[in-house]
Enzyme design. Structure first.
Site, PDB file in Angstrom:
ATOM      1  N   ASP A   1     -10.879   1.119  -0.588  1.00 40.80           N
ATOM      2  CA  ASP A   1      -9.851   0.286  -1.200  1.00 40.80           C
ATOM      3  C   ASP A   1     -10.174  -1.172  -0.907  1.00 40.80           C
ATOM      4  O   ASP A   1     -10.858  -1.491   0.074  1.00 40.80           O
ATOM      5  CB  ASP A   1      -8.465   0.639  -0.638  1.00 40.80           C
ATOM      6  CG  ASP A   1      -7.346  -0.118  -1.332  1.00 40.80           C
ATOM      7  OD1 ASP A   1      -7.354  -0.185  -2.582  1.00 40.80           O
ATOM      8  OD2 ASP A   1      -6.475  -0.668  -0.640  1.00 40.80           O
TER       9      ASP A   1
ATOM     10  N   GLU B   1      -8.346  -5.284  -0.965  1.00 35.85           N
ATOM     11  CA  GLU B   1      -7.224  -6.200  -1.176  1.00 35.85           C
ATOM     12  C   GLU B   1      -7.823  -7.528  -1.605  1.00 35.85           C
ATOM     13  O   GLU B   1      -8.931  -7.896  -1.178  1.00 35.85           O
ATOM     14  CB  GLU B   1      -6.386  -6.363   0.091  1.00 35.85           C
ATOM     15  CG  GLU B   1      -5.771  -5.081   0.627  1.00 35.85           C
ATOM     16  CD  GLU B   1      -4.808  -4.395  -0.322  1.00 35.85           C
ATOM     17  OE1 GLU B   1      -4.289  -5.069  -1.247  1.00 35.85           O
ATOM     18  OE2 GLU B   1      -4.570  -3.195  -0.143  1.00 35.85           O
TER      19      GLU B   1
ATOM     20  N   GLU C   1       2.315 -13.636  -4.723  1.00 38.12           N
ATOM     21  CA  GLU C   1       2.618 -12.267  -5.149  1.00 38.12           C
ATOM     22  C   GLU C   1       1.701 -11.263  -4.448  1.00 38.12           C
ATOM     23  O   GLU C   1       2.138 -10.178  -4.045  1.00 38.12           O
ATOM     24  CB  GLU C   1       2.457 -12.145  -6.659  1.00 38.12           C
ATOM     25  CG  GLU C   1       3.422 -13.000  -7.470  1.00 38.12           C
ATOM     26  CD  GLU C   1       2.899 -14.424  -7.688  1.00 38.12           C
ATOM     27  OE1 GLU C   1       1.870 -14.789  -7.077  1.00 38.12           O
ATOM     28  OE2 GLU C   1       3.542 -15.149  -8.467  1.00 38.12           O
TER      29      GLU C   1
ATOM     30  N   HIS D   1       0.181  -7.247   0.365  1.00 39.28           N
ATOM     31  CA  HIS D   1      -0.685  -6.849   1.485  1.00 39.28           C
ATOM     32  C   HIS D   1      -0.425  -7.604   2.785  1.00 39.28           C
ATOM     33  O   HIS D   1      -0.909  -7.193   3.849  1.00 39.28           O
ATOM     34  CB  HIS D   1      -2.167  -6.956   1.113  1.00 39.28           C
ATOM     35  CG  HIS D   1      -2.591  -8.276   0.525  1.00 39.28           C
ATOM     36  ND1 HIS D   1      -2.435  -9.480   1.167  1.00 39.28           N
ATOM     37  CD2 HIS D   1      -3.214  -8.549  -0.653  1.00 39.28           C
ATOM     38  CE1 HIS D   1      -2.923 -10.446   0.415  1.00 39.28           C
ATOM     39  NE2 HIS D   1      -3.398  -9.915  -0.703  1.00 39.28           N
TER      40      HIS D   1
ATOM     41  N   HIS E   1       0.453  -2.890   1.946  1.00 43.57           N
ATOM     42  CA  HIS E   1      -0.840  -2.336   1.568  1.00 43.57           C
ATOM     43  C   HIS E   1      -1.892  -2.817   2.572  1.00 43.57           C
ATOM     44  O   HIS E   1      -1.810  -3.923   3.101  1.00 43.57           O
ATOM     45  CB  HIS E   1      -1.249  -2.815   0.168  1.00 43.57           C
ATOM     46  CG  HIS E   1      -0.461  -2.183  -0.927  1.00 43.57           C
ATOM     47  ND1 HIS E   1      -1.034  -1.702  -2.080  1.00 43.57           N
ATOM     48  CD2 HIS E   1       0.867  -1.935  -1.046  1.00 43.57           C
ATOM     49  CE1 HIS E   1      -0.103  -1.194  -2.865  1.00 43.57           C
ATOM     50  NE2 HIS E   1       1.063  -1.333  -2.259  1.00 43.57           N
TER      51      HIS E   1
END
Length: 240
Positions: A7, A9, A52, A57, A150
């Protein structure tokens, strides 16, 4: 079979302007976590972290001061993922950002044939949705209570559990959990002996003499062709 669940960010959603600021992955071999992980925070080289995105995260520009830039971690990531399938949720997003970063360094783009999108898998398996990572964790009873924000590594760990559920791998896991899983030198699950030997001491009979007599009387009423007559004639049948 080796797979990397990963993953990213980012500073925002615009691939043309935004950059990766966190990259995480976990290794699976034959659909089992090996314990090997990759996790790096990455300096976005002056790109601002959009409000945002930070709300999702929780990573601020101040958190990234002094962290390596992407070029400094690229070879380490390539070595970690070498030869493995790449598994991500909404993979087009993560692969798109990675390919832009590699493009800036002159590296070839990631072959899409290596990539599995768990969001696409989930939509085929659960067409009525919802199919966000949180929703899939709830569906499969995976504890994500510690996921308040996240995070690339945390989300990879959760996605690994979701992925195994999506491909129906839990049954295999239950079988192998019953025995010791051993890895050979090639990082693959070795052959496992699951043969069951005879008991060293036989269990005592659980039927009483009265129960045996009642059963014998019932069998006599079934006629000469009754299968029970053959069963009781077999060696050891009287001990069951």
């Amino acid at each position: 079979m080796r797979e990397i669940i990963f993953d990213t960010e980012t500073t925002g959603l615009d691939m043309r302007e935004d950059r990766i600021i966190e990259l995480g992955g976990v290794e699976l071999v034959n659909r089992f976590p090996t314990g090997r992980t990759f996790h790096r925070f990455i300096n976005p080289q002056g790109r601002a972290v959009h409000a945002e995105a930070q709300a999702v995260h929780g990573i601020s520009a101040a958190d990234l001061v002094g962290k390596p830039i992407f070029s400094e971690i690229a070879e380490e990531w390539l070595a970690f993922t070498d030869g493995a399938k790449l598994i991500a949720h909404n993979a087009n997003f993560d692969i798109g950002f990675l390919n832009l970063e590699f493009g800036r360094l002159g590296h070839p783009a990631i072959d899409v044939g290596r990539v599995v999108d768990t969001l696409a898998l989930a939509r085929r398996k659960h067409p009525m949705g919802p199919n966000s990572l949180d929703a899939l964790c709830r569906r499969y009873g995976i504890d994500n209570g510690h996921r308040t924000k996240h995070g690339a590594l945390l989300d990879s760990e959760l996605l690994a559990e979701v992925y195994i559920e999506l491909i129906g791998g839990k049954q295999a896991a239950l079988i192998l959990d019953a025995v010791a899983v051993q890895m050979n030198g090639a990082g693959e699950v070795a052959d496992i002996d699951i043969s069951i030997g005879a008991r060293p001491i036989a269990l005592p009979p659980r039927l009483t003499e009265a129960e045996r007599a009642a059963h014998a009387g019932l069998v006599r009423t079934l006629g000469e062709k009754a299968l029970w007559l053959k069963v009781e004639a077999e060696p050891g049948a009287a001990q069951n």
